[in-house]
Design an enzyme around this catalytic site. Structure first.
Site, PDB file in Angstrom:
ATOM      1  N   LYS A  97      10.933   3.049   2.489  1.00 29.18           N
ATOM      2  CA  LYS A  97      10.939   4.500   2.342  1.00 29.18           C
ATOM      3  C   LYS A  97      11.773   4.954   1.148  1.00 29.18           C
ATOM      4  CE  LYS A  97       8.787   6.353   4.719  1.00 29.18           C
ATOM      5  NZ  LYS A  97       8.991   7.031   6.009  1.00 29.18           N
ATOM      6  N   CYS A 139      30.592  20.807  36.735  1.00 29.39           N
ATOM      7  CA  CYS A 139      30.479  21.413  35.406  1.00 29.39           C
ATOM      8  C   CYS A 139      29.050  21.896  35.211  1.00 29.39           C
ATOM      9  CB  CYS A 139      30.844  20.406  34.322  1.00 29.39           C
ATOM     10  SG  CYS A 139      30.637  21.033  32.639  1.00 29.39           S
ATOM     11  N   ASP A 167       1.124  10.359   3.517  1.00 29.79           N
ATOM     12  CA  ASP A 167       1.715  11.294   4.471  1.00 29.79           C
ATOM     13  C   ASP A 167       0.596  12.121   5.082  1.00 29.79           C
ATOM     14  OD1 ASP A 167       3.596  12.588   5.924  1.00 29.79           O
ATOM     15  OD2 ASP A 167       4.360  13.823   4.297  1.00 29.79           O
ATOM     16  N   TYR A 224      -7.161   1.402   6.114  1.00 30.23           N
ATOM     17  CA  TYR A 224      -6.193   0.353   5.783  1.00 30.23           C
ATOM     18  C   TYR A 224      -5.887  -0.623   6.911  1.00 30.23           C
ATOM     19  CZ  TYR A 224      -3.142   3.796   8.082  1.00 30.23           C
ATOM     20  OH  TYR A 224      -2.608   4.698   8.973  1.00 30.23           O
ATOM     21  N   GLU A 232       0.850  -1.191   0.000  1.00 29.12           N
ATOM     22  CA  GLU A 232       0.000   0.000   0.000  1.00 29.12           C
ATOM     23  C   GLU A 232       0.888   1.244   0.000  1.00 29.12           C
ATOM     24  OE1 GLU A 232      -2.261  -0.265   3.579  1.00 29.12           O
ATOM     25  OE2 GLU A 232      -2.978  -2.287   3.164  1.00 29.12           O
ATOM     26  N   CYS A 290      33.943  15.400  29.577  1.00 31.31           N
ATOM     27  CA  CYS A 290      34.408  16.319  30.609  1.00 31.31           C
ATOM     28  C   CYS A 290      34.472  15.576  31.938  1.00 31.31           C
ATOM     29  CB  CYS A 290      33.455  17.507  30.712  1.00 31.31           C
ATOM     30  SG  CYS A 290      33.677  18.522  32.185  1.00 31.31           S
ATOM     31  N   LYS A 318       2.346   4.596   1.137  1.00 27.99           N
ATOM     32  CA  LYS A 318       2.327   5.153   2.487  1.00 27.99           C
ATOM     33  C   LYS A 318       1.929   6.624   2.421  1.00 27.99           C
ATOM     34  CE  LYS A 318       4.916   5.345   6.799  1.00 27.99           C
ATOM     35  NZ  LYS A 318       4.537   6.726   7.127  1.00 27.99           N
ATOM     36  N   CYS A 336      33.559  24.353  31.648  1.00 28.99           N
ATOM     37  CA  CYS A 336      34.130  24.500  32.989  1.00 28.99           C
ATOM     38  C   CYS A 336      35.650  24.463  33.015  1.00 28.99           C
ATOM     39  CB  CYS A 336      33.582  23.425  33.922  1.00 28.99           C
ATOM     40  SG  CYS A 336      34.190  21.758  33.560  1.00 28.99           S
ATOM     41  N   CYS A 387      37.264  20.965  28.816  1.00 27.72           N
ATOM     42  CA  CYS A 387      35.844  21.252  28.626  1.00 27.72           C
ATOM     43  C   CYS A 387      35.663  22.732  28.303  1.00 27.72           C
ATOM     44  CB  CYS A 387      35.074  20.887  29.896  1.00 27.72           C
ATOM     45  SG  CYS A 387      33.332  21.397  29.850  1.00 27.72           S
TER      46      CYS A 387
END
Length: 694
Positions: A320, A438, A125, A232, A121, A432, A123, A417, A414
């Site tokens: 897809k 921090c 949207d 469906y 089927e 870190c 698909k 800090c 980091c």
């Protein structure tokens, strides 16, 4: 982007953490706000990457896994309707190889010699809807919501011409019929022209227009919008309707529904690939938007045997269509510090339109990924918005590299800090070492705690947490629940006032009672996302029992530690994270301080976890089962899935807490241990009798 199979376990965990947090944000924007931040194709590819990493690294399924989550919570503007059968989503494939693997998994699960027949089927949207008919009359209509509970849009749906108010001909006394509400391309353009003429909201795409039109508080607005529906699927039914999905589609048409005329029976995998190519070629000429093709196993008895895993059925998948790409310039590489201390590089880009969305940032994952692609500031890059947290850089256009472009140098400290940033042996992520000192980590953990899947405190979002932490009102989790005592002080702050301070106090007080699974998730323990929080909450039942068991699990070799690591879906890696958490006395102090200010209730939906009424009455509900040996009537995965659908907890190790051990052929040490512990063993025939009785 590193292929899933090329990731190390540490890279996989880091990738899943990024995916989970972004998907939650995207779900809220898409399902509740009708304002998607990316196209459906890109979002579904993101889900697909998450699923593939989880398949390859089952021990890493720990950080906010989207696998068992669909959509987001329904809006408070509508009454809520709980679905009798969950409205779940679909896993995705993107090529013939992935579709072949989907078919192979189904064959292995069912022990079939060849792939069964499919129904294909297009698909659509649009917006998923569930329609309830009693004695042939439409009585309720609900959106999908979070898959378990949706919004009551009955009055709005009654205005759609494609929805029969009364079913034609004979139908079950009770049946839920599901489909997709959508808007054609022509209707979308016409609506936007009207909206512009009236000075009202312009919709970004047909899906947005359909969702926004259906979810109107005034049903007359919905009636004025050109909405359509393709039916469906089926939810609960008081009587069987058909033996195959193809026959079910025929019944839908007989009852007066519109079924997509391009739906087709597919005999094998080659025919599926040919059909997908055919539909993709004609996609632009269709009067409505589609983003792929859905393939469902036609035989409904096989569908029932296959069941579901997480948020998706094993008997269906969406093939897809590929995502779009674009070229732009990488202006700067920035470093973000997450709540676990992970340093994540992010590319800042010249704005570019990719698939209808304006993109200005892209993930760079980690320093190894930057080195592998040799990405540098100033480079012209190829960008793709599919399959990742934020758009990803596919490659660099080397011939356009500017002179003097320097390779990326990883930070050794980091950026927030200044603490040393180290890359632990065997891990791909640099972290870190500042911990709770921090500010990035402290603030991120507090933001996580008040987020929607956790405590969900209205009025206490990222901005407020940053403000309160900066000014010393909140420095740790328990401080959040001390804020009502400072209501007057908050009211005097810039931008607040008495009313907003009162509303915040009330919102906090309303969250002093919280389900155990949400509390677990809110703690922000590394790799304990929503899915694993639910697994743990359901297994242990209560906060008190969990705390007791975790303290005991610190002892290597204890039954409690063995039981923790054998929970299906948890595994030894997650067990280590929990043990490490409880090994730190400050964590226990913080946990107890917070718990002492709260009422921690049973897991969301109770211990049933959303089970059907039949499962709740099952003799296996709440029991802990171990399968050992070779089963003849069904495969081990099917047996586990069947047991879990009946409310059982399936683990891999036998302990004193095990209720039944199901022994197949050649059962070994587990059967022996069951005998030593005096645990009841069941033959496969006895197990089947219990399963069929449930």
């Amino acid at each position: 982007m590193t292929p899933p199979e090329a990731l190390s376990p540490e890279e996989a965990r880091a990738e899943l953490e990024r995916l989970a947090s972004r998907i939650a944000e995207l779900d809220e924007a898409y399902y509740r706000d009708d304002a998607p931040l990316m196209t459906d194709a890109e979002y579904d590819a993101l889900r697909q990457r998450n699923a593939e990493i989880e398949r390859l690294f089952p021990d890493a399924i720990l950080k906010n896994s989207p696998a068992n989550r669909v959509g987001t919570a329904p809006s408070s503007a509508f009454a809520k309707i709980r679905h009798r059968v969950p409205m779940l989503s679909l896993d995705n494939v993107f090529d013939t190889e992935e579709f072949a693997e989907f078919c192979a998994r189904a064959r292995r699960f069912l022990n079939l010699p060849a792939s069964p027949r499919f129904v294909a089927e297009p698909k659509i949207d649009g917006l998923s809807i569930s329609l309830t008919y009693e004695n042939g009359i439409l009585t309720r209509a609900a959106t999908r919501g979070d898959g378990m509970e949706g919004e009551d849009v009955t009055a709005n749906v009654r205005t759609l011409r494609d929805v029969p108010q009364t079913l034609h001909g004979e139908a079950p006394a009770f049946i839920e019929i599901r489909g997709e509400v959508f808007m054609s391309k022509a209707a979308f353009l016409e609506l936007n022209e009207t909206q512009a003429r009236l000075g009202q909201k312009i919709f970004a795409n047909p899906r947005n227009a359909a969702a926004g039109s259906l979810r109107q508080l005034d049903a007359s607005v919905t009636a004025s919008r050109p909405l359509a529906l393709f039916a469906y699927a089926q939810g609960e039914s008081s009587a069987p309707v058909a033996e195959t999905h193809w026959d079910y589609l025929t019944r839908l048409k007989d009852w007066g529904f519109v079924v997509n005329p391009l739906s087709q029976l597919i005999e094998d995998e080659n025919a599926a690939a040919a059909f997908t190519t055919q539909i993709a070629a004609g996609r632009s000429t269709l009067p409505y938007d589609i983003d792929g093709v859905v393939f469902k196993i036609d035989d409904l008895s096989l569908q029932r045997r296959l069941g579901f895993v997480g948020r998706a059925p094993r008997w269906a998948t969406a093939w897809k269509f590929p995502a779009e790409q674009a070229t732009t310039v990488l202006e700067k590489i920035d470093i973000q510090v997450g709540r676990t201390g992970a340093l994540t590089p992010v590319a800042h880009l010249q704005a570019v339109n990719v698939g209808g969305v304006l993109v200005t940032r892209a993930t760079l994952h980690n320093e190894d990924e930057i080195a592998r692609k040799d990405v540098r500031e100033g480079d012209t890059v190829i960008l793709q918005r599919a399959g990742d947290v934020i758009p990803q850089i596919v490659s660099v256009v080397l011939e356009k590299r500017p002179d003097g472009a320097r390779p990326f140098a990883p930070l050794e400290h980091c950026p927030v800090c200044g603490s040393l940033a180290i890359r632990p042996p065997g891990e791909v992520v640099r972290r870190c070492t500042g911990g709770l000192t921090c500010e990035a980590q402290v603030v991120e953990r507090l933001i996580h705690m008040v987020s929607r899947p956790a405590f969900d405190i209205d009025g206490l979002g990222e901005k407020s947490i940053l403000e309160f932490h900066r000014d010393g009102l909140v420095s740790g989790p328990a401080d959040i629940f001390r804020l009502p005592a400072r209501e007057d002080e908050i009211a005097r702050r810039d931008g607040w006032g008495s009313l907003s301070a009162r509303n915040l106090s009330q919102a906090i007080e309303a969250r002093r009672s919280i389900p155990f699974d949400r509390f677990l998730y809110a703690l922000g323990i590394r790799r304990i996302g929503e899915t694993n929080a639910r697994l743990l909450a359901r297994h242990y039942g209560s906060f008190t029992e969990w705390r007791t068991q975790m303290l005991a699990a610190r002892q290597i070799g204890s039954d409690e530690r063995l039981a923790l690591g054998s929970i299906t879906g948890i595994g030894p890696t997650i067990a280590e994270e929990l043990v490490d958490f409880f090994a730190e006395p400050r964590n226990i102090d913080t946990l107890d301080e917070l718990a002492g200010m709260l009422t921690i209730t049973a897991p969301s939906g109770g211990l049933s976890g959303g089970l059907s009424s039949g499962a709740l009455d099952s003799p296996l509900n709440g029991k802990t089962i171990v399968f050992t040996g070779t089963l003849q009537a069904m495969t081990r995965p099917e047996a586990k899935a069947r047991a879990e659908s009946m409310g059982a907890k399936v683990t891999d190790s036998v302990s004193k807490k095990t209720d039944f051990v199901v022994t197949g052929a050649d059962a070994g040490s587990k059967a022996k241990k069951a005998a030593e512990l005096g645990i009841r063993t069941l033959s496969e025939e006895e197990w089947l009798a219990l399963a069929e009785g449930g």
